[in-house]
Design an enzyme around this catalytic site. Structure first.
Site, mmCIF file in Angstrom:
data_model
loop_
_atom_site.group_PDB
_atom_site.id
_atom_site.type_symbol
_atom_site.label_atom_id
_atom_site.label_comp_id
_atom_site.label_asym_id
_atom_site.label_seq_id
_atom_site.Cartn_x
_atom_site.Cartn_y
_atom_site.Cartn_z
ATOM 1 N N SER A 1 53.945 19.819 19.870
ATOM 2 C CA SER A 1 54.806 20.951 19.514
ATOM 3 C C SER A 1 55.107 21.884 20.676
ATOM 4 O O SER A 1 55.970 22.751 20.564
ATOM 5 C CB SER A 1 54.176 21.748 18.366
ATOM 6 O OG SER A 1 52.959 22.335 18.768
ATOM 7 N N LYS B 1 52.153 29.794 12.741
ATOM 8 C CA LYS B 1 52.693 30.078 14.073
ATOM 9 C C LYS B 1 53.568 31.325 14.069
ATOM 10 O O LYS B 1 53.468 32.171 14.963
ATOM 11 C CB LYS B 1 53.483 28.866 14.576
ATOM 12 C CG LYS B 1 52.623 27.670 14.926
ATOM 13 C CD LYS B 1 53.468 26.493 15.386
ATOM 14 C CE LYS B 1 52.589 25.312 15.786
ATOM 15 N NZ LYS B 1 53.383 24.153 16.218
#
Length: 791
Positions: A696, A739
């Site tokens: 990611s 996140k």
């Protein structure tokens, strides 16, 4: 002391028995050669369970007990092996540390550790030997059987007499060894003292007497005179009971078996049992009444207790009031709307269809997010009996299915044990830590769970101990797991998985206010107005003294503060606590010590080569700074990667660098000044003590490389996450909620996400989405335009 072991097929030697054995297998020949070299000429003979197996590799393929024998003579048959004559000495266990048979010699220990008899035992054994002699005498006079050895046995001492009587007479008509004969001999060897050996031999000789129909004519006639000719079964039972009673009287321990049998029979009649179960129970009760030894009767009684204590038809009454169930769940658990809605859906369907099969729901999430406590609360809300089985570390299939009754100390599996504990056929059954099961040579417990969790099969669940099909279709199964990937695929196919993400700081604060503090105050007998935790105080504790996905550590820290406060109150001379005392940062640091954790914050100054990435951790999420630097001082063409990066993240660096090299001019890198052959590139991710992995960070690494090589800084209020492809496409990632929340907490107000992750934004709290700008991108060109402006 070690002795060689000889693995035999269908040969079990009793102590004092002399027999001839043909030896031909290579390992057996090695064992004989080793025994020949010793002065004692002793060897251990142990029989394999399956006589058709050519090579035995594991100890579980052998019987548990063997016999230490002395080799009396050896005839060498050359290529065909040996013929050996052996005499049995004593029963022994083999001490093996490994499950695999990897040696010729092994340590052993005696089965009978104390051969000395008490006066009482000697009297009892004399009586038993008299009964054995009577049986042999009657059998030798039977017209169809002739035994030449009987008179030779009479003069032997009592221990030899019993063993040799068993060796001579416990067999089939044609004197061939059958499976039953092997089991009978093994049963004799397993007895831990001489009294039990004699009892077992007497019991087996009784069986021979009955099964081979060699009861003496006079005994037949006496019994027939006492009992009606139409009740042959009762004649047999009476005869055996009377014989056993004589032995028991000599032992001075007449049991209360008849009383136990009456209680069991009454229980069978009172319970509503399925026809097959009732028939089985009555058959086992008959065996219990006719059992010849206390050992056998206790095994049968234990089985009957399990069979009759299981709920076969008893059913609990569920709470079907949707509103009360919802209220109970809301009062006990904050958030987790998906799970609550699923439970209400089940109830609504159950109201329409009472015969509906229970759902099999698996809650997956990090430790401490309330999976187990939620299931407990669901059971309370539905008014269901609750059973919990912890599967962590289970590696034996028998833990699930149970052990067969032939094993010593056999018990049902955990499923049947749980149903007995519940007492009803429709409890809520929690399978905790289902991802922690492992398999080994004893079987795969996950495979056994397939039958339990399949609605089409669990109506006829089979436990090895109970041996009667048990209906699990009305059970509401729920499971918990920490890691979705560690659940076997076949099990996942049978589960309805609901993922519980880590709590946000705001959710933790609300849980602390609504649940944790109330319980802590109640346990400490503290009034709520004595100690006041403000939102700022709770946030300070959450951010600086805990780093977890759940609230367990938060619970411990809050409890620590309250306990410290109470101790300080008792130290006060007046022993009076002030009212409305607010907990502030100074008080927290005083009670809990210096700050333990701090989350990453955005940089205040912009520097080329530094970009805010975003990480998903076990404790939620965090900002992940990516640092890139380049220099011309080295040999050129080298790439250094530091920061404890795992394989996938290293690959992301390679992909990002390859993409930048192929599109350098396109993204504003002056290739006349920057030659990739002449520069060394260093990629670093801070917090090197923590391993990092995953794809990611791809677009963040790409942006940091471009920023360093073009000397253009990236604004610190921007963070990004997404996988980079060689063609520049931006791939989907996970942990969006965690996140975004962590980036917002760190001061970021602009986030770049893959467009395929748009669906996960609904999980992010609305107040964050209202105060932050989200960019959804499909290709890196869009990322470049957002970061550096139109190219």
């Amino acid at each position: 002391m070690k002795k060689p072991i000889l693995i035999s097929r269908a040969i079990v030697v009793l102590p004092y028995e002399t027999t001839t054995i043909e030896v031909g297998r290579p390992k057996s020949i090695q064992a004989i050669d080793l025994a020949k070299q010793s002065s004692s000429k002793e060897i251990i003979i142990i029989s394999q369970k399956d006589i058709d197996t050519d090579e035995v590799v594991n100890f579980d393929e052998l019987y548990k007990v063997g016999t230490l024998v002395k080799i009396k003579s050896i005839i060498d048959n050359f290529d065909e092996g040996y013929s050996i004559e052996v005499e049995g000495l004593k029963a022994v266990y083999i001490n093996n540390e490994n499950d695999v048979i990897d040696a010729i010699e092994y340590e052993y220990e005696d089965v009978i550790t104390n051969p000395i008899l008490s006066n009482k035992d000697e009297i009892a054994i004399n009586g038993i030997n008299s009964e054995i002699f009577n049986i042999i005498n009657k059998r030798s006079r039977h017209k169809n059987i002739n035994f030449d050895n009987m008179h030779a046995l009479i003069s032997l001492e009592k221990e030899k007499f019993a063993y040799l009587a068993a060796a001579t007479y416990i067999n089939d008509y044609d004197n061939e060894i059958s499976e039953k004969t092997i089991e009978d001999r093994i049963n004799i060897l397993l007895q831990p003292n001489l009294l039990l050996v004699h009892e077992t031999i007497l019991h087996l000789l009784f069986d021979q007497l009955v099964d081979k129909r060699v009861i003496e004519d006079e005994v037949e006639k006496t019994i027939t005179d006492k009992i009606n000719n139409n009740f042959q079964k009762q004649q047999r039972e009476f005869y055996l009971r009377e014989k056993l009673k004589v032995v028991k009287e000599q032992l001075g321990e007449l049991s209360s078996r008849e009383e136990d049998a009456d209680k069991i029979r009454a229980k069978i009649e009172d319970l509503e049992l399925p026809p097959n179960v009732k028939e089985r129970a009555l058959a086992e009760l008959n065996r219990f009444e006719n059992a010849m030894s206390s050992n056998e009767s206790s095994v049968i009684k234990s089985y009957l207790d399990w069979l009759l204590d299981l709920p076969w038809t008893q059913q609990g009454v569920d709470n079907t009031d949707l509103m009360s169930v919802r209220t109970h769940l809301d009062d006990n658990h904050y958030g987790i709307e998906k799970v609550k809605e699923r439970i209400l859906e089940y109830l609504a369907l159950r109201m329409r269809n009472p015969n509906l099969k229970g759902p099999i729901i698996c809650l997956v999430g990090p430790p401490g997010v309330g999976k187990t406590s939620l299931v407990t609360s669901i059971a309370q809300a539905l008014n269901k009996k609750f059973v919990k089985v912890s599967l962590g570390g289970v590696r034996d299939e028998s833990e699930i299915r149970g052990h067969r009754k032939t094993y010593v100390g056999a018990m049902p599996g955990r499923i049947i044990k749980g149903m007995k504990k519940a007492g009803v056929i429709n409890p809520l059954f929690l399978l905790d830590e289902i991802d922690k099961m492992t398999s080994d040579q004893r079987g795969d417990p996950a495979a056994a769970m397939l039958e339990v969790l399949d609605p089409e099969q669990n109506k006829n669940f089979s436990d090895n101990y109970i041996e009667e099909e048990y209906d699990l279709s009305k059970v509401m199964f729920m499971a918990t797991a920490n890691y979705y990937q560690q659940i076997p695929y076949a099990l996942i196919d049978r589960l309805e998985v609901i993922e519980l993400s880590s709590y946000t700081a705001i959710e933790k604060r609300e849980i602390a206010k609504s649940h944790l503090l109330k319980r802590i105050f109640m346990d400490a007998k503290l009034n709520e107005n004595e100690l006041i935790f403000t939102d700022d105080a709770l946030d300070f504790i959450i951010n600086h003294y805990t780093k977890e996905a759940g609230v367990r550590e938060l619970d411990r820290q809050l409890g620590h503060i309250v306990r410290k406060y109470i101790v300080e109150t008792y130290k006060n001379k007046n022993n009076q606590s002030p009212l409305n005392l607010k907990v502030d940062e100074a008080m927290i640091i005083k009670y809990l010590g210096k700050i333990k954790f701090d989350f990453n914050k955005k940089e205040e100054t912009t520097i080329p080569g530094i970009v805010n990435g975003m990480a998903y951790t076990a404790a939620g999420g965090d900002l992940l700074p990516i640092e890139v630097n380049h220099s011309t001082n080295g040999k050129g063409g080298n790439v250094t990667i530091t920061g404890n990066l795992e394989k996938t993240m290293n690959e992301s660096v390679s992909v990002a660098l390859g993409f930048v090299k192929a599109n350098a001019d396109k993204y504003g890198i002056d290739t006349k000044k920057v030659s990739f052959k002449e520069i060394d590139i260093h990629v670093h991710v801070p917090s090197g003590g923590i391993p990092k992995d995953g794809p990611s960070a791809g677009i963040a690494i790409t942006t940091a490389i471009i920023s360093s090589l073009s000397q253009r800084p990236v604004r610190t209020t921007l963070s990004m996450t997404g996988e980079i492809m060689l063609r520049g496409n931006v791939g989907i990632i996970g942990g969006v909620k965690e996140k975004v929340i962590s980036a917002y907490r760190a001061g970021v107000r602009e986030i770049i996400l893959p467009i395929d992750d748009e669906r996960y934004l609904e999980d992010v709290p609305k107040y964050i989405l209202d105060d932050i700008k989200i960019h959804l991108v499909k290709h890196y060109d869009e990322v470049y335009n957002i970061v550096f402006g139109e190219k």
